[in-house]
Every structure is written in C-alpha cells, then in structure tokens.
Write an enzyme that holds these catalytic residues in place. Structure first.
Site, short mmCIF file in Angstrom:
data_model
loop_
_atom_site.label_atom_id
_atom_site.label_comp_id
_atom_site.label_asym_id
_atom_site.label_seq_id
_atom_site.Cartn_x
_atom_site.Cartn_y
_atom_site.Cartn_z
N ARG A 274 0.82 -1.23 0.00
CA ARG A 274 0.00 0.00 0.00
C ARG A 274 0.85 1.27 0.00
NH1 ARG A 274 -0.32 -3.10 4.42
NH2 ARG A 274 0.24 -2.28 6.46
N GLU A 359 -5.70 -0.91 6.21
CA GLU A 359 -4.77 -2.05 6.27
C GLU A 359 -3.57 -1.67 7.14
OE1 GLU A 359 -2.49 -3.96 2.85
OE2 GLU A 359 -4.21 -5.31 2.95
N HIS A 390 -25.58 14.64 -3.05
CA HIS A 390 -26.94 14.23 -3.42
C HIS A 390 -27.21 12.79 -3.03
CE1 HIS A 390 -27.58 17.98 -5.56
NE2 HIS A 390 -26.27 17.91 -5.80
N LYS A 510 -7.53 -16.00 3.52
CA LYS A 510 -6.84 -16.57 2.35
C LYS A 510 -6.70 -18.07 2.50
CE LYS A 510 -3.83 -12.65 1.22
NZ LYS A 510 -2.45 -12.18 1.14
O1 F6P Z 1 -3.79 -9.46 0.99
C1 F6P Z 1 -3.31 -8.18 1.24
C2 F6P Z 1 -2.11 -7.87 0.42
O2 F6P Z 1 -1.01 -8.54 0.89
C3 F6P Z 1 -1.86 -6.38 0.37
O3 F6P Z 1 -1.14 -5.91 1.45
C4 F6P Z 1 -1.14 -6.24 -0.94
O4 F6P Z 1 -1.15 -4.91 -1.39
C5 F6P Z 1 -1.97 -7.17 -1.80
O5 F6P Z 1 -2.30 -8.24 -0.94
C6 F6P Z 1 -1.29 -7.67 -3.05
O6 F6P Z 1 -0.12 -8.36 -2.76
P1 F6P Z 1 0.91 -8.69 -3.91
O7 F6P Z 1 1.41 -7.42 -4.47
O8 F6P Z 1 1.99 -9.51 -3.26
O9 F6P Z 1 0.19 -9.50 -4.97
#
Ligand code: F6P
Length: 546
Positions: A274, A359, A390, A510
């Site tokens: 991020r 995050e 609106h 995940k």
């Molecule tokens: O699942 C969250 C995450 O790890 C984020 O922090 C990250 O930006 C995204 O998945 C994508 O991860 P990657 O760039 O390793 O595919």
C-alpha cells in the site's frame, strides 16, 4: 537508532489523561462560539506549506487542544519514530523489516544505507529502466509479437498492486498519452478480466503483472487467464515475452510464469504494497504520463516527506491531520472519517485511502503484544464532490453520528467549462460552512417556517471538517497529497503504538478460501468439517452451480 517499543500504555500517559479532561470542556462548545470568540480563527488555524493550504479552523479544537495533542505525540516518541522510519530502522517489527517507502522518492545523490547497500541508488536504477521501457511503449518502438504497436496496457494486480496504479492513472488522466488505452484487472471474479479485455486485440495488448509476492491467488489466476487469452490468438509461447512484463520482488516465480526476467521491474521487501504506487508498481502510471511526469510526482512525494521530517509539529500538515483524526476517534468516539475530493479525476482516491489507512492501522495488538484498550483506525470512506452531496450528505448534516470530513479542492481546473469550476468550489465551501455552523431554530423560525416543521429544518452544525486547497491537480501535487496521507497514517499508528506496516489480518481468510475452493470444485460430494452455517452454504452453492 534503536527504538524501545516497550513503552507506557497509551491510556496511562499524562498527556492522554489531560486530553480526556480537556475533552469534557471542549465537547459542549460550538464552532459558532469558537469563531465568534476569535475573529481571526479562520486565518490562524491554517498551515500553508509544501504547496498545500490546510484550513483546520472548522475543527472542535482550541489552541490548548492542539498543544495537548502535540504533547501526546511527543510523549509517544513521534519524533523518534519519524527518524527511525526515514533511516531504515526495523519499524515493521512483526515482519522484521524497515518501512523505507520514503527512499522511493529520494532524489539521486541522497544516500540511505540499509544492510550496507545504498537503496536510493538501487531505486534510481529501476526508475531508469522503467523510463526506457515506458518510452519504448509510448513511442511505439515496443512491438507486439506480430509486429503491431502496443495500444492497450492492462495492469493485473490487487490491493496495493492495483489501487495505487488505478488511482494514479485516473488522477493523472489529463496528462496521459491519449492513444493508449489503460485497463486495470484486480478481482478474481472472471467478469473483471472478461470485461476489461473483450474489446481488445491480443496483438496490441501488453499485460503488466503486478505482484510483490507473485503468489497472490487473484493476480496469478488473472495472469494465467491473460496468458491463455493471448495465446489463443498468438499461439506461440514466445509471444508471452512481448506481451507480458512483471513488477515483483520474486524473480523465481516471474520466470516460472514465463516472463523474460529482463522485463521484470523490481522493488524491495522494505516497501509495503500500500506504499508502493511510486515504485515500479507505478509502471502503468509512467507509461501513461511519461517519465518526466512520474518524476514530478516523486518530487511531490519528496517535498511532503521533507516537510513531515523537518517541520515543527504545530506547523506539520500530516502531524496535525493525524492528531485531529485521533482526537475525534479516541475522545469523541467517532467511528468513521469521510474524504471528499472535489475533483472528478480523484474518484478512486477514497478507495486508495481505504487500503492505506485501514490495512495500516486496523489492528488491536500493540507493538509490545498487548491488546489496545482504545480504538485504532476509523473506517475511511468517501466520494468525489459534488456527487456525495446528493446521496449521503443528509446523514453528515442531520444524522446522529459525528463524522469528521476532509474536503480537498483545487483552485484551478484542468477542464475549464463555463463557470463550472466556480460552482464546484462554491459547493465545497458551502458544505464546510453548513456543516460547521448549521442553521439555528431561531433562524429557521425567522424564515416563517411553520412551527411543526422547524425541528426538521434546523441544522445543528458543529460538524468538523478540514479543507485542503491545492493550486492545481498535477503529478507533483498528487505526490504531495498521497505522501500527506501516508504520513498522517504513520502519525496515528505511532501514537496507537501499532505496526502500521504489517497485514496479518488478511491471512486467515486466504487460507480458508484455499481449502474451500477444493471443496467447491470437487466432483464428488466433499466431507465438510466447517461450522454448520458454512457447511450448509457450501452445499447450497454446489446444488445450484452449473
Ligand atoms: O492481501 C493483502 C495484500 O497482501 C496487500 O497488502 C497487498 O497490497 C496485496 O495483498 C497484493 O499483494 P501482492 O502485491 O503480493 O500480490
């Protein structure tokens, strides 16, 4: 510098206790009163620095409040934390890494050493490689497998590998090369890929597979779909070399996928997803706007970095904005923060901020492993103005919740159209005025409104806002804005004493999804050992899926 993370619990700190007591005095005060008491309030509660004019006068604070908030930041060691971040200390404690995204925008010649390596020099090597590649695509020198010029760029990634690139592309569309088409695919829902590519020709399409880890399920699944889509027409596997490039830290997986390693653009484990739109993850941005504009964006980031690093806290925009958010979050018990860019180009900015803020700071375990007994990240949301007015602004004006808002406006438009920019900005100013001052019962009555309707037509006001004014939306000012929010998130995380750079909270879902995917796909009825709700949902899905 080594930081001692075992520190006094936040709510036991003297500055925290003083703020709790102070809140009881401030809470009943109305912004109408604060402005009446100080005719110059709107000029004094302002910071005009690094190309941004921040008016924070319409906040429920006095000078004493700001002093106490700054004391809290000092007691929590914010100054030391800032130094630790900029010098590459292992501030991402749970992943045992530095968080050195500020090195991504340090100008050539600045030295930041990590493990004996000058990371700024490495960053510039990658930037130069990106610039050469971008120029080849933009000028039409980079040809597809059949010799056709690339006309479409599809970025495949998710989270930080998508939200930054798509936000930046939309934000800087005005500066983009208009004969190139850009698409962004993130969702594992096949609809995303299908709709993004249905009108594209594989012979003219370049895929950028963006994934720090190169193991993310959604991205790898979409990347494989893209490879199949490409090879259906181009057949020869060699075509992948001309139509796929990667942005990643994982050279091994990139090679396994079939992408030529020369066409991989690297970044580093010290740069979180991020916080990466200004790294090679921004390759699509650079192709869209050119390397000079990309570097101008980095200049903006750097200028804000320097402001954050050096300005005294009471003149420091990210610090002041971070502290104000903390004030409402922790003392007024505000649950969310709304961000309204009055600029259509910034339509994805709120979505981008959601990952950056939530995050980063959506955690309840502190750096020393304790459970926080205070709220951390609020919920971020928003829409461009004036559209939100609106839709949900009713709740902001007359709902039961306190929602501090940031309004972002630009003094010059990139698309002059009659008086439309004045109308847009008039709405921004009007909203912050209405939210702060409202309309009293007496004012409503004076308008001759029937008695029974008066409560409905009254506006309580006292709803806090920040207004950020910037001259014009440019690559540089976009960099300033993003860095401002990055550092305001850091300010809050430092005070909450949490690791703003890990994201363990996304892992469990995940893992469970992997197991569930096998059960959904299995030809035979699987043995299910989830809870009764999940078992029944899976059975229902299997019964009705084709
Ligand atoms: O699942 C969250 C995450 O790890 C984020 O922090 C990250 O930006 C995204 O998945 C994508 O991860 P990657 O760039 O390793 O595919």
């Amino acid at each position: 510098m080594k930081i001692d993370f075992i520190i006094k619990p936040l709510t036991k700190r003297p500055a925290w206790k003083r703020l709790q007591a102070h809140y009881l005095q401030i809470h009943p005060l109305h912004l109408r009163q604060l402005f009446a008491d100080d005719p110059l309030r709107g000029e004094r509660f302002v910071i005009d620095a690094a190309g941004i004019y921040l008016d924070y006068s319409k906040n429920r604070v006095t000078e004493e409040t700001m002093g106490l908030l700054i004391n809290l930041a000092e007691e929590c060691g914010l100054r030391e934390r800032i130094t630790a971040m900029f010098t590459g200390d292992t501030i991402n404690v749970t992943e045992q890494r530095a968080a050195l995204h500020t090195a991504l925008r340090a100008p050539e010649g600045v030295r930041i050493m990590l493990g004996g390596v000058d990371v700024v020099a490495e960053v510039h090597l990658v930037l130069n490689k990106m610039a050469v590649f971008s120029e080849r695509v933009r000028s039409g020198q980079w040809l597809g497998y059949t010799g056709k010029r690339i006309a479409n760029i599809v970025n495949i990634g998710i989270g930080g590998s998508d939200l930054g690139p798509v936000m930046a592309y939309e934000a800087l569309r005005h500066y983009s090369q208009r004969d190139l088409t850009f698409r962004f695919v993130s969702n594992v829902d096949g609809t995303d890929f299908q709709e993004a590519t249905r009108d594209l020709d594989p012979e003219e399409t370049l895929f950028i597979i963006c994934s720090k880890t190169f193991t993310t399920l959604e991205t790898l699944t979409n990347a494989r779909a893209a490879r199949n889509w490409c090879l259906q027409k181009l057949v020869d596997k060699q075509a992948v070399y001309r139509h796929f490039v990667a942005v990643s830290t994982n050279a091994e997986e990139v090679t396994k996928f079939g992408i030529n390693i020369d066409n991989m653009f690297g970044f580093w484990d010290w740069d979180g997803g991020r916080y990466s739109m200004d790294s090679a993850i921004g390759l699509s941005t650079m192709i869209a706007v050119g390397s000079d504009n990309f570097r101008a964006m980095l200049e903006g980031f750097y200028e804000m970095d320097e402001h954050f690093r050096t300005a005294p806290f009471d003149r420091n925009i990210p610090v002041i904005m971070g502290l104000l958010k903390l004030w409402y979050n922790n003392f007024f018990d505000a649950q969310s923060v709304a961000v309204f860019p009055y600029n259509q180009y910034l339509k994805r900015f709120p979505a981008y901020l959601q990952q950056l803020t939530m995050e980063s700071n959506g955690k309840h375990i502190t750096l020393d492993g304790a459970c926080a007994d205070y709220q951390t990240a609020p919920i971020y949301w928003g829409e461009p103005g004036t559209n939100g007015q609106h839709s949900f602004f009713q709740l902001l004006h007359q709902g039961t919740r306190l929602i501090p808002c940031d309004f972002i406006g630009f003094c010059q438009t990139l698309n002059p159209l009659g008086d439309q920019h004045d109308l847009l900005m008039a709405n921004l100013f009007a909203q912050t005025e209405a939210l702060a001052f409202g309309k009293t019962e007496a004012e409503v009555k004076a308008e001759g409104i029937p008695e029974w309707l008066v409560p409905h037509r009254t506006f309580e006001g006292n709803r806090p806002t920040n207004t950020l004014l910037v001259e014009q939306l440019t690559p540089k000012t976009l960099g300033l804005l993003v860095a401002l929010y990055e550092h305001s998130v850091f300010t809050q995380g430092a005070i909450w004493n949490i690791d703003s750079f890990d994201q363990w909270g996304v892992e469990l879902g995940k893992v469970l999804a992997q197991k569930t995917a096998v059960e959904l796909k299995s030809a035979d009825e699987p043995q299910l050992d989830h809870d009764s709700s999940t078992n029944a949902l899976i059975r229902h899905y299997r019964r009705f899926k084709k």
